[in-house]
Design a protein around this motif. Structure first.
Motif, PDB file in Angstrom:
ATOM      1  N   ALA A  54       1.318   0.164  -7.896  1.00 48.58           N
ATOM      2  CA  ALA A  54       1.909   1.342  -7.250  1.00 48.58           C
ATOM      3  C   ALA A  54       1.751   2.597  -8.093  1.00 48.58           C
ATOM      4  N   ALA A  55       0.692   2.622  -8.945  1.00 47.96           N
ATOM      5  CA  ALA A  55       0.472   3.760  -9.834  1.00 47.96           C
ATOM      6  C   ALA A  55      -0.493   4.781  -9.261  1.00 47.96           C
ATOM      7  N   ALA A  78      -3.581   0.886   0.727  1.00 47.38           N
ATOM      8  CA  ALA A  78      -2.405   1.518   0.120  1.00 47.38           C
ATOM      9  C   ALA A  78      -1.559   0.519  -0.660  1.00 47.38           C
ATOM     10  N   GLU A  79      -2.213  -0.559  -1.175  1.00 44.21           N
ATOM     11  CA  GLU A  79      -1.482  -1.595  -1.910  1.00 44.21           C
ATOM     12  C   GLU A  79      -0.275  -2.032  -1.087  1.00 44.21           C
ATOM     13  N   GLY A  80       0.922  -1.996  -1.658  1.00 41.30           N
ATOM     14  CA  GLY A  80       2.122  -2.372  -0.921  1.00 41.30           C
ATOM     15  C   GLY A  80       2.861  -1.183  -0.337  1.00 41.30           C
ATOM     16  N   GLY A  81       2.145  -0.052  -0.237  1.00 41.34           N
ATOM     17  CA  GLY A  81       2.763   1.168   0.282  1.00 41.34           C
ATOM     18  C   GLY A  81       3.347   2.038  -0.800  1.00 41.34           C
ATOM     19  N   PHE A  82       3.166   1.625  -2.078  1.00 42.34           N
ATOM     20  CA  PHE A  82       3.630   2.381  -3.245  1.00 42.34           C
ATOM     21  C   PHE A  82       5.143   2.492  -3.320  1.00 42.34           C
ATOM     22  N   SER A  83       5.850   1.637  -2.601  1.00 42.65           N
ATOM     23  CA  SER A  83       7.312   1.669  -2.629  1.00 42.65           C
ATOM     24  C   SER A  83       7.858   0.432  -1.926  1.00 42.65           C
ATOM     25  N   ASN A 105      -4.040  -0.407   5.002  1.00 44.22           N
ATOM     26  CA  ASN A 105      -3.933  -1.805   4.591  1.00 44.22           C
ATOM     27  C   ASN A 105      -2.701  -1.943   3.707  1.00 44.22           C
ATOM     28  N   LEU A 106      -1.798  -2.826   4.085  1.00 46.40           N
ATOM     29  CA  LEU A 106      -0.560  -3.039   3.327  1.00 46.40           C
ATOM     30  C   LEU A 106      -0.458  -4.491   2.897  1.00 46.40           C
ATOM     31  N   VAL A 137      -2.500  -0.785  11.459  1.00 42.57           N
ATOM     32  CA  VAL A 137      -1.899  -1.443  10.298  1.00 42.57           C
ATOM     33  C   VAL A 137      -2.522  -2.825  10.116  1.00 42.57           C
ATOM     34  N   ASN A 138      -3.211  -2.984   9.009  1.00 46.73           N
ATOM     35  CA  ASN A 138      -3.786  -4.272   8.639  1.00 46.73           C
ATOM     36  C   ASN A 138      -2.834  -4.904   7.624  1.00 46.73           C
ATOM     37  N   ALA A 139      -2.117  -5.934   8.062  1.00 46.03           N
ATOM     38  CA  ALA A 139      -1.078  -6.543   7.219  1.00 46.03           C
ATOM     39  C   ALA A 139      -1.678  -7.679   6.406  1.00 46.03           C
ATOM     40  N   ARG A 140      -1.654  -7.526   5.123  1.00 43.04           N
ATOM     41  CA  ARG A 140      -2.266  -8.503   4.213  1.00 43.04           C
ATOM     42  C   ARG A 140      -1.209  -9.391   3.579  1.00 43.04           C
ATOM     43  N   THR A 141      -1.505 -10.695   3.553  1.00 44.80           N
ATOM     44  CA  THR A 141      -0.663 -11.612   2.795  1.00 44.80           C
ATOM     45  C   THR A 141      -1.485 -12.250   1.694  1.00 44.80           C
TER      46      THR A 141
END
Length: 279
Positions: A54-55, A78-83, A105-106, A137-141
């Motif tokens: 999240a940097a 966007a990684e995990g949304g930065f928050s 992408n989250l 929204v592309n939801a990544r696990t």
């Protein structure tokens, strides 16, 4: 349905290359790729920051600003949304959409190797869809990724033998229910597992390509609708740069294609001023 969403439902699977700066995105678009993603590893490494921590919120938004008006559809990693605050993640999504991004992408993986609570990640997805309904929204696990040595951007294909299929299905179901337009499982590579997972999802499935895994046509034949290249292009470009310098230092010849100075310059000119050979 948006133009970007339509690419996930076309006759051919969407191969999404991932860029890390303006020139790499423009070069990919010139090769006929209708959509380009960003690579969080490439974006982070380019500015000397770690990936997946999240940097890189500002660096990611700045790149989206540079690319959002390009002649291609843009999806932003966007990684995990930065928050971990869904409202703050929705704010990032608003900023991305405002500069022209078509998708986000989250991921639910965390820097410490754990997975975010499924309810939290679902809440982020729901917040984004509420704030910007048209943003894909592309939801990544990372159920098949974290713990196997892979980085946040999916840099290498890991064995998916240890991946928890039940947890994967549970998470993807929750993310679909929250409004995800597509789901992404990096590290999943075994064809029978992909086929089994496809029976449980109602939205397009995204798989990470690896040179040692199934080919793009093979993945498409299974029913995969989106195939991402992750950080592969960035890492190969970095490797080629180092190899070239080492060859020159050793007095050896350098082979392989390289854009000319003028061709690279053309990538930052208005489209109307670009040579026809660049598209």
């Amino acid at each position: 349905m948006t133009a970007f969403a339509a690419l996930h439902h076309a006759d051919t699977a969407l191969l999404l290359p991932n860029a890390w700066d303006h020139a790499s995105a423009a070069a990919l678009a010139a090769q006929g790729f209708a959509a380009v993603g960003t690579t969080s590893l490439g974006v982070a490494a380019a500015v000397g920051l770690p990936d997946g921590t999240a940097a890189t919120r500002d660096a990611t938004l700045n790149l989206a600003l540079a690319l959002g008006s390009g002649p291609f559809l843009l999806s932003v990693d966007a990684e995990g949304g930065f928050s971990d605050d869904p409202d703050e993640v929705a704010g990032v999504a608003r900023e991305l959409a405002a500069v022209g991004a078509a998708g986000i992408n989250l991921e639910d993986g965390r820097p410490d190797g754990t997975l975010a609570p499924v309810e939290l990640h679902a809440a982020k997805i729901a917040a984004v869809k509420s704030a910007v309904p048209g943003l894909f929204v592309n939801a990544r696990t990372d159920t098949h990724w974290l713990g196997n040595g892979g980085d946040s951007d999916g840099s290498d294909l890991m064995s998916d033998v240890g991946g928890d299929m039940d947890d994967t299905s549970r998470r993807l179901d929750a993310y679909q229910q929250a409004g995800a337009d597509g789901v992404f499982v990096p590290g999943l590579s075994e064809p029978s597992r992909i086929t089994a997972l496809l029976k449980t999802v109602d939205v397009p499935l995204n798989i990470l390509y690896s040179p040692t895994g199934p080919t793009v046509p093979a993945l498409a034949d299974l029913g995969v609708r989106r195939i991402s290249l992750g950080s592969l292009l960035y890492r190969r470009a970095l490797g080629a740069a180092v190899e070239t310098a080492a060859l020159i230092r050793a007095g050896r010849s350098v082979e392989g294609p390289a854009p000319t100075y003028d061709e690279v310059q053309a990538f930052v000119r208005p489209a109307s001023q670009r040579p026809d050979t660049l598209g």
